[in-house]
Structures are given as C-alpha cells and as structure tokens.
Design a protein around this motif. Sequence first.
Motif, mmCIF file in Angstrom:
data_model
loop_
_atom_site.group_PDB
_atom_site.id
_atom_site.type_symbol
_atom_site.label_atom_id
_atom_site.label_comp_id
_atom_site.label_asym_id
_atom_site.label_seq_id
_atom_site.Cartn_x
_atom_site.Cartn_y
_atom_site.Cartn_z
ATOM 1 N N GLY A 43 49.001 -9.146 -4.823
ATOM 2 C CA GLY A 43 50.005 -10.136 -5.054
ATOM 3 C C GLY A 43 50.083 -10.758 -3.738
ATOM 4 N N VAL A 44 50.108 -10.201 -2.535
ATOM 5 C CA VAL A 44 50.370 -10.773 -1.223
ATOM 6 C C VAL A 44 49.084 -11.662 -1.021
ATOM 7 C CG1 VAL A 44 50.335 -10.636 1.278
ATOM 8 C CG2 VAL A 44 51.877 -9.199 -0.226
ATOM 9 N N ILE A 45 47.790 -11.167 -1.222
ATOM 10 C CA ILE A 45 46.833 -11.860 -0.981
ATOM 11 C C ILE A 45 46.269 -13.042 -2.096
ATOM 12 C CG2 ILE A 45 44.163 -11.773 -0.569
ATOM 13 C CD1 ILE A 45 44.601 -8.956 0.230
ATOM 14 N N GLY A 46 46.546 -12.814 -3.144
ATOM 15 C CA GLY A 46 46.373 -13.703 -4.300
ATOM 16 C C GLY A 46 47.339 -14.938 -4.174
ATOM 17 N N GLY A 47 48.706 -14.532 -4.111
ATOM 18 C CA GLY A 47 49.845 -15.449 -3.968
ATOM 19 C C GLY A 47 49.475 -16.367 -2.695
ATOM 20 N N VAL A 48 49.068 -15.887 -1.616
ATOM 21 C CA VAL A 48 48.856 -16.965 -0.400
ATOM 22 C C VAL A 48 47.771 -17.810 -0.477
ATOM 23 C CG1 VAL A 48 48.188 -16.948 2.077
ATOM 24 C CG2 VAL A 48 49.773 -15.158 1.306
ATOM 25 N N ILE A 49 46.716 -17.135 -1.400
ATOM 26 C CA ILE A 49 45.410 -18.104 -1.723
ATOM 27 C C ILE A 49 45.873 -19.201 -2.497
ATOM 28 C CG2 ILE A 49 43.306 -18.165 -2.746
ATOM 29 C CD1 ILE A 49 42.710 -15.539 -1.423
ATOM 30 N N LEU A 50 46.712 -18.785 -3.850
ATOM 31 C CA LEU A 50 47.111 -19.784 -4.534
ATOM 32 C C LEU A 50 47.937 -20.593 -4.064
ATOM 33 C CD1 LEU A 50 47.677 -17.837 -7.990
ATOM 34 C CD2 LEU A 50 45.716 -18.966 -7.156
ATOM 35 N N THR A 51 48.749 -20.299 -3.320
ATOM 36 C CA THR A 51 49.835 -21.376 -2.570
ATOM 37 C C THR A 51 48.838 -22.384 -1.529
ATOM 38 O OG1 THR A 51 51.626 -19.577 -2.503
ATOM 39 C CG2 THR A 51 51.777 -21.607 -0.945
ATOM 40 N N ILE A 52 48.114 -21.809 -0.872
ATOM 41 C CA ILE A 52 47.022 -22.878 -0.014
ATOM 42 C C ILE A 52 46.399 -23.651 -1.068
ATOM 43 C CG2 ILE A 52 45.089 -22.757 1.294
ATOM 44 C CD1 ILE A 52 46.072 -20.053 2.506
ATOM 45 N N ILE A 53 46.036 -23.196 -2.027
ATOM 46 C CA ILE A 53 45.085 -24.169 -3.209
ATOM 47 C C ILE A 53 46.350 -25.282 -3.574
ATOM 48 C CG2 ILE A 53 44.214 -24.405 -5.295
ATOM 49 C CD1 ILE A 53 42.916 -21.590 -4.791
ATOM 50 N N LEU A 54 47.447 -24.772 -3.813
ATOM 51 C CA LEU A 54 48.623 -25.631 -4.156
ATOM 52 C C LEU A 54 48.797 -26.609 -3.138
ATOM 53 C CD1 LEU A 54 50.425 -26.225 -6.686
ATOM 54 C CD2 LEU A 54 51.959 -24.832 -5.910
ATOM 55 N N LEU A 55 48.891 -26.337 -2.023
ATOM 56 C CA LEU A 55 49.122 -27.250 -1.048
ATOM 57 C C LEU A 55 48.206 -28.107 -0.829
ATOM 58 C CD1 LEU A 55 50.719 -24.749 1.768
ATOM 59 C CD2 LEU A 55 51.929 -26.524 0.881
ATOM 60 N N ILE A 56 46.842 -27.783 -0.916
ATOM 61 C CA ILE A 56 45.856 -28.850 -0.748
ATOM 62 C C ILE A 56 45.580 -29.685 -1.904
ATOM 63 C CG2 ILE A 56 43.405 -28.829 -0.844
ATOM 64 C CD1 ILE A 56 43.261 -26.076 0.599
ATOM 65 N N MET A 57 46.219 -29.235 -3.074
ATOM 66 C CA MET A 57 46.313 -30.102 -4.242
ATOM 67 C C MET A 57 47.436 -31.486 -3.877
ATOM 68 S SD MET A 57 45.503 -27.636 -7.381
ATOM 69 C CE MET A 57 46.264 -28.696 -8.609
#
Length: 133
Positions: free
Chosen positions: A64-78
Amino acid sequence: MNKDVIKWRPIIIGIITVIALYIVSNILSGLNISLIDLLLAGIAVGFMVGGDIKVGAINGGIFGVIGGVILTIILLIMYYIAGYSSVLGLLVFSLLTYLILGIIIALVGGILGSVIKIESEKRYPEQEIVESK
C-alpha cells in the motif's frame, strides 16, 4: 523483524497490477477508481503471500505504501499535464489524505487475501466413498 515475513515477489506483482489497473481505469476510461484498484491488488498480494493474517497485513501495508506513492506521483503528473500546476499546493492535503486512505485500503486487502487463502486451504473431512458392487 523476520526477513521471511516480507515477500517481495508478491509485492512487486501487486505494484505492477495496481499500475496496470490504474492506467486502464483512470487514463483510458476517465474514472478514478484507484482505491478499488489498491483493494483488488492488496487482496492478490495477501493471497499470494499466504501465511497468517499478520503476514498478509504486513505485506499489504508495504504494498500500500509503495503502490500508493506511485499512484500519487502519477496523479500529480496528470494534474501537471492538465494545467493544474498553479493549484497543486492547495491539493497537497487532499492528496496526502487520499494516500493514507489508499494505504489503509491496501492493508485491509492484504488481510482479506490472507483470510481467503486460509479458508481455501482448509481441509474438510472427506466423505467416505462407498463403492457399489
């Protein structure tokens, strides 16, 4: 902590799965259902690691920590690509809240996956087969 508790292969498979589900659900269809994606991938991680509920919770939490951080970074890029770069500072609190919620949901998914694995491995008494002659 025992090194045998953390299973990296299921965590990596879960991260790849959650990124793929996120791309399909958010980018292609326009719907942001990343919490459901984290839950489903968390269940898969918990199922793959097996063991007891504690092992599923630990691995689900790490995922959850790793996947959540990756998804948050993708969302920030979007958001940046969509032109929301001037208001990203205002969105930080909501993104952190969303990240924490995603970690909790992935943890619950890891627990659910472990419970499903435990229940699927239970051996019920086999009925005696009477051969008819």
